[in-house]
Design a protein around this motif. Structure first.
Motif, short mmCIF file in Angstrom:
data_model
loop_
_atom_site.label_atom_id
_atom_site.label_comp_id
_atom_site.label_asym_id
_atom_site.label_seq_id
_atom_site.Cartn_x
_atom_site.Cartn_y
_atom_site.Cartn_z
N LEU A 1 0.79 -1.13 0.10
CA LEU A 1 -0.17 -0.05 -0.16
C LEU A 1 1.02 1.24 -0.05
CD1 LEU A 1 -2.87 -0.88 2.51
CD2 LEU A 1 -3.01 -0.67 -0.02
N ALA A 2 2.19 1.29 0.70
CA ALA A 2 2.97 2.30 0.80
C ALA A 2 3.45 2.53 -0.58
CB ALA A 2 3.87 2.20 1.80
N LYS B 1 4.92 21.51 -2.48
CA LYS B 1 4.03 20.66 -1.81
C LYS B 1 3.97 19.10 -2.38
CE LYS B 1 1.02 24.10 0.04
NZ LYS B 1 -0.34 24.54 0.12
N ALA B 2 3.81 19.07 -3.64
CA ALA B 2 3.92 17.53 -4.35
C ALA B 2 5.50 16.85 -3.96
CB ALA B 2 3.76 17.54 -5.76
N HIS B 3 6.33 17.65 -3.99
CA HIS B 3 7.74 17.03 -3.55
C HIS B 3 7.62 16.62 -2.10
CE1 HIS B 3 12.03 17.37 -2.89
NE2 HIS B 3 12.17 16.56 -3.86
N GLU C 1 7.72 12.19 1.76
CA GLU C 1 7.11 11.69 2.88
C GLU C 1 6.45 10.32 2.57
OE1 GLU C 1 2.85 12.36 4.89
OE2 GLU C 1 3.97 14.08 4.82
N LYS C 2 5.99 9.99 1.41
CA LYS C 2 5.54 8.61 1.08
C LYS C 2 6.99 7.84 1.07
CE LYS C 2 1.30 10.13 0.96
NZ LYS C 2 0.41 9.76 1.98
N ARG C 3 7.93 8.28 0.33
CA ARG C 3 9.10 7.79 0.24
C ARG C 3 9.77 7.15 1.45
NH1 ARG C 3 14.68 9.83 -2.78
NH2 ARG C 3 14.68 10.88 -0.71
N LEU C 4 9.64 8.01 2.38
CA LEU C 4 10.20 7.71 3.87
C LEU C 4 9.45 6.71 4.51
CD1 LEU C 4 12.33 8.38 6.02
CD2 LEU C 4 10.77 10.09 6.72
N ARG C 5 8.16 6.60 4.20
CA ARG C 5 7.31 5.68 4.85
C ARG C 5 7.49 4.38 4.07
NH1 ARG C 5 1.81 3.65 4.24
NH2 ARG C 5 0.96 3.12 6.35
N HIS C 6 7.53 4.47 3.06
CA HIS C 6 7.80 3.17 2.27
C HIS C 6 9.13 2.49 2.59
CE1 HIS C 6 9.20 0.75 -1.07
NE2 HIS C 6 7.84 0.27 -1.10
N LYS C 7 10.22 3.04 2.87
CA LYS C 7 11.45 2.82 3.14
C LYS C 7 11.39 2.11 4.50
CE LYS C 7 14.65 4.96 0.01
NZ LYS C 7 15.93 5.93 -0.20
N SER C 8 10.85 2.84 5.44
CA SER C 8 10.73 2.52 6.87
C SER C 8 9.85 1.23 6.91
CB SER C 8 10.11 3.43 7.63
OG SER C 8 10.59 4.57 7.42
N LYS D 1 1.72 7.02 -6.85
CA LYS D 1 0.54 8.03 -6.74
C LYS D 1 1.25 9.50 -6.60
CE LYS D 1 -3.37 5.21 -6.11
NZ LYS D 1 -4.46 4.83 -5.13
N ALA D 2 2.10 9.66 -5.51
CA ALA D 2 2.59 10.79 -5.05
C ALA D 2 3.84 11.25 -6.36
CB ALA D 2 3.34 10.87 -3.86
#
Length: 153
Positions: free
Chosen positions: A15-16, A96-98, A103-110, A22-23
């Protein structure tokens, strides 16, 4: 059928990844829009400069022609101003999109790192269980052989 912790975490990782994709799509799209507006602005500024250069070389211009040219230059200036405002707004959207993409990349990596750690921990645990079973089997085999050896004496 209940999912294991590892399987549930994999669902979260997937999901991440979808959210990250999408981001990234949004980020690329707004960058493209910004680049398009920047190109239009550059064209308008270049056109304005060319028109001024042509005006400076013109001779025998009537007052009416001069007023018409000035009115046209005012319209070009307004268009340039409008493009600059639109570009400024898009710069904010791109930023803002960046940030959202980061943020999404950090969440996915975590989540991915956590999943990998859990997989490793599970492998270690299974390896220990397997070794324990092998040790017990070897011990039982030894005991069986010892008993068999005593009977034959």
């Amino acid at each position: 059928m209940a999912l294991s912790k590892l399987e549930r975490l994999q669902v979260l990782v997937d999901l991440a990844q979808d959210e990250l994709d999408k981001a990234q799509d949004v980020f690329v799209t707004v960058q493209g829009q910004r680049d398009g507006v920047q190109a239009q602005l550059n064209s308008l500024v270049e056109y304005h400069a060319d028109y001024i250069a042509q005006l400076s070389q013109a001779r025998d211009i009537t007052v009416t022609q001069l007023q018409t040219m000035q009115s046209f230059l005012d319209k070009v200036n307004n268009a340039i101003h409008s493009q600059k405002q639109q570009l400024q707004q898009l710069e904010g959207v791109v930023e803002k999109a960046h940030e959202a993409w980061l943020e999404k990349r950090l969440r996915h990596k975590s989540l991915q790192k956590l999943h990998e750690k859990m997989q490793k921990d599970q492998r270690v645990k299974l390896d220990k269980q397997e070794q324990k079973m092998l040790d017990e089997l070897a011990s039982q085999t030894f005991v069986q052989r010892s008993k068999s050896g005593d009977d034959s004496v």
